[in-house]
Design an enzyme around this catalytic site. Sequence first.
Site, PDB file in Angstrom:
ATOM      1  N   ASP A 199     -43.055  37.125  85.171  1.00 21.41           N
ATOM      2  CA  ASP A 199     -41.698  37.378  85.642  1.00 21.41           C
ATOM      3  C   ASP A 199     -41.137  36.200  86.448  1.00 21.41           C
ATOM      4  O   ASP A 199     -41.814  35.684  87.355  1.00 21.41           O
ATOM      5  CB  ASP A 199     -41.759  38.628  86.535  1.00 21.41           C
ATOM      6  CG  ASP A 199     -40.426  39.270  86.775  1.00 21.41           C
ATOM      7  OD1 ASP A 199     -39.839  39.773  85.799  1.00 21.41           O
ATOM      8  OD2 ASP A 199     -39.966  39.276  87.925  1.00 21.41           O
ATOM      9  N   GLU A 253     -41.280  33.808  82.007  1.00 24.63           N
ATOM     10  CA  GLU A 253     -39.829  33.998  81.995  1.00 24.63           C
ATOM     11  C   GLU A 253     -39.236  32.923  82.902  1.00 24.63           C
ATOM     12  O   GLU A 253     -39.578  32.849  84.076  1.00 24.63           O
ATOM     13  CB  GLU A 253     -39.473  35.392  82.520  1.00 24.63           C
ATOM     14  CG  GLU A 253     -38.003  35.696  82.362  1.00 24.63           C
ATOM     15  CD  GLU A 253     -37.490  36.770  83.326  1.00 24.63           C
ATOM     16  OE1 GLU A 253     -36.484  37.393  83.010  1.00 24.63           O
ATOM     17  OE2 GLU A 253     -38.088  36.952  84.404  1.00 24.63           O
ATOM     18  N   ASP A 327     -33.672  43.457  79.822  1.00 22.23           N
ATOM     19  CA  ASP A 327     -32.603  42.949  80.680  1.00 22.23           C
ATOM     20  C   ASP A 327     -31.332  42.634  79.890  1.00 22.23           C
ATOM     21  O   ASP A 327     -30.311  42.289  80.478  1.00 22.23           O
ATOM     22  CB  ASP A 327     -33.033  41.637  81.366  1.00 22.23           C
ATOM     23  CG  ASP A 327     -34.175  41.837  82.335  1.00 22.23           C
ATOM     24  OD1 ASP A 327     -34.268  42.920  82.945  1.00 22.23           O
ATOM     25  OD2 ASP A 327     -34.994  40.893  82.481  1.00 22.23           O
TER      26      ASP A 327
HETATM   27  C1  GLC Z   1     -37.049  39.615  85.661  1.00 13.88           C
HETATM   28  C2  GLC Z   1     -37.202  40.955  85.001  1.00 13.88           C
HETATM   29  C3  GLC Z   1     -36.120  41.865  85.504  1.00 13.88           C
HETATM   30  C4  GLC Z   1     -36.279  42.013  86.994  1.00 13.88           C
HETATM   31  C5  GLC Z   1     -36.330  40.669  87.697  1.00 13.88           C
HETATM   32  C6  GLC Z   1     -36.883  40.803  89.072  1.00 13.88           C
HETATM   33  O1  GLC Z   1     -35.867  38.987  85.313  1.00 13.88           O
HETATM   34  O2  GLC Z   1     -37.200  40.816  83.616  1.00 13.88           O
HETATM   35  O3  GLC Z   1     -36.134  43.115  84.876  1.00 13.88           O
HETATM   36  O4  GLC Z   1     -35.221  42.769  87.502  1.00 13.88           O
HETATM   37  O5  GLC Z   1     -37.145  39.741  87.040  1.00 13.88           O
HETATM   38  O6  GLC Z   1     -38.231  41.121  89.029  1.00 13.88           O
END
Ligand code: GLC
Length: 558
Positions: A199, A253, A327
Amino acid sequence: MSKKWWKESVIYQIYPRSFKDSNGDGIGDIKGVIQGLDYLKRLGINIIWLSPVYESPNDDNGYDISNYRAIMKEFGTMEDFDLLLKEAHKRDIKIVMDLVVNHTSDEHQWFKESRKSKDNKYRDYYIWRNGKNGQPPNDWISFFSGSAWEYDKTTEMYYLHLFSKKQADLNWENAEVRKEVFDMMKWWLDKGIDGFRMDVISLIAKDIDIDDEKDSKVVMPNIPNINNERVHKFLQEMNREVLSKYDIMTVGETPGVDPQEALNFVGNDRNELNMIFQFEHVGIGDGPDGKWGKSEFNLKEFKDIMSKWQDVLENGGWNSLYLSNHDQPRSVSRFGNDTEYREESAKMLATCIHMMKGTPYVYQGEELGMTNVKFDSLDDYRDIETINAYKEYVESGKKTKEEMMEAIYKRGRDNARTPFQWDDSENAGFTEGTPWIRVNPNYKTINAKSQLDDENSVFNYYRKLIELRKKYEIIAYGKYKLILDDDKNIYAYLRKLNNETLLVMCNFSDKNSKFTLPEDIKYNKKEVLISNYNVNCDEIEKIDLKPYEARVYLLIDR
Ligand code: GLC
Ligand code: CA
């Protein structure tokens, strides 16, 4: 070209809260995931990415973790998890876990200690600063609206939270924090899980005490000073201490990362991650209001972005291919046509992504052509980002209620979080209780049961795409080349391996569009591998592609 199992796989993302409820409390759970495994086996995917199942007060649906080594009560128990892993492996399906370590919940034991006093053992696990003249330490804005700093009266200081104020950012500069995270990762890997989706991993290193914007290569308008040098230092340490010791896959990510910088995360010689999720193609058309603006889709821009990533990562990296996740809005509603051509466009989009070079990700329900949802009232929405943004824009008068609801219909995260549509029974077969978020009313027509035995369904089209990947090496490893660069309706490209060429053509328009084969493409044998209409003409030099038509040919030159 180095071959790897995760390059030849298709990954399926499960958002457990919305997948399948096994006990009637209206919340999807781990036993529900186990019940879905045979369905996934039939689809043919090789890897599940499981969104967070750890203990959490659910301010952000599990992305706010209060204990990394326990399962969220609503989702079940650690025994349930162990059984899931066993049952998945039995079916040759691997499990990749979400790793949320940019922040923890404010209810995590570490944070509870940290906020107690300035000399607490856990104080430096988080990022604490003094305010400036009664104001937060700097002007960083949280991704979920408002200041990224929260004042805590016990010690009269502020802590940093890039997301909600219940998601306190961990201090990665602290070696103890890194050690705790690495130990926890090993604990899960020793259980036998097959990797991590990390994440917002591009955001773990911050330069808070520097006033000028650094020339950071991770570009985030609301948080200007992300330190890319130390992000890489931390990831290399993680790789050395943890990742390199296991045969696993990793995907980070990485909001704000461009293709050049991406190579620093995934380059073969870097010893960091296997893949990253880039954001450029899902940000097309975003304006000053970010995702809540008009955001018109533009195919030319989409082709440019996707091709740029394909080309750059050809040099020692690997792409992750996605159009939707938990998301993002539903891909068919966003990039296709979710009314008249729902099935055609869902299949076309799948073709476009699955034939590119990289590892494709399918988000639950995408394989059915599930669509966005429009709830009349904000009360039916659950997502913290959506609710906060509504308040921010409507209360300040920046947008009218109607404008904001329209923006939410287009881009809100709950579009992807309505329950998975299993069948046409009440609540789409997701639960026997009251679902935590309402079901999309179109479940009577769009559901898994009606698609499984229909040869022409979106589901079976995905199944064939996934099967093709297993059969033809060129799909995983062929080199990408864009053709018809300037065509405004058609996205066409080639993949090349030895004497073979894949020819992929996708009509992104609801009108017929003319395809002309570039003259330099030589072949003496051709075969249609997949198409979303009946192909009854033998010519490929000129084709009148129907609305949202997609075709893939294998051309052989000998
Ligand atoms: C990432 C996740 C999202 C979350 C954020 C904070 O972007 O995919 O769903 O709200 O991180 O953890
Ligand atoms: Ca349940």
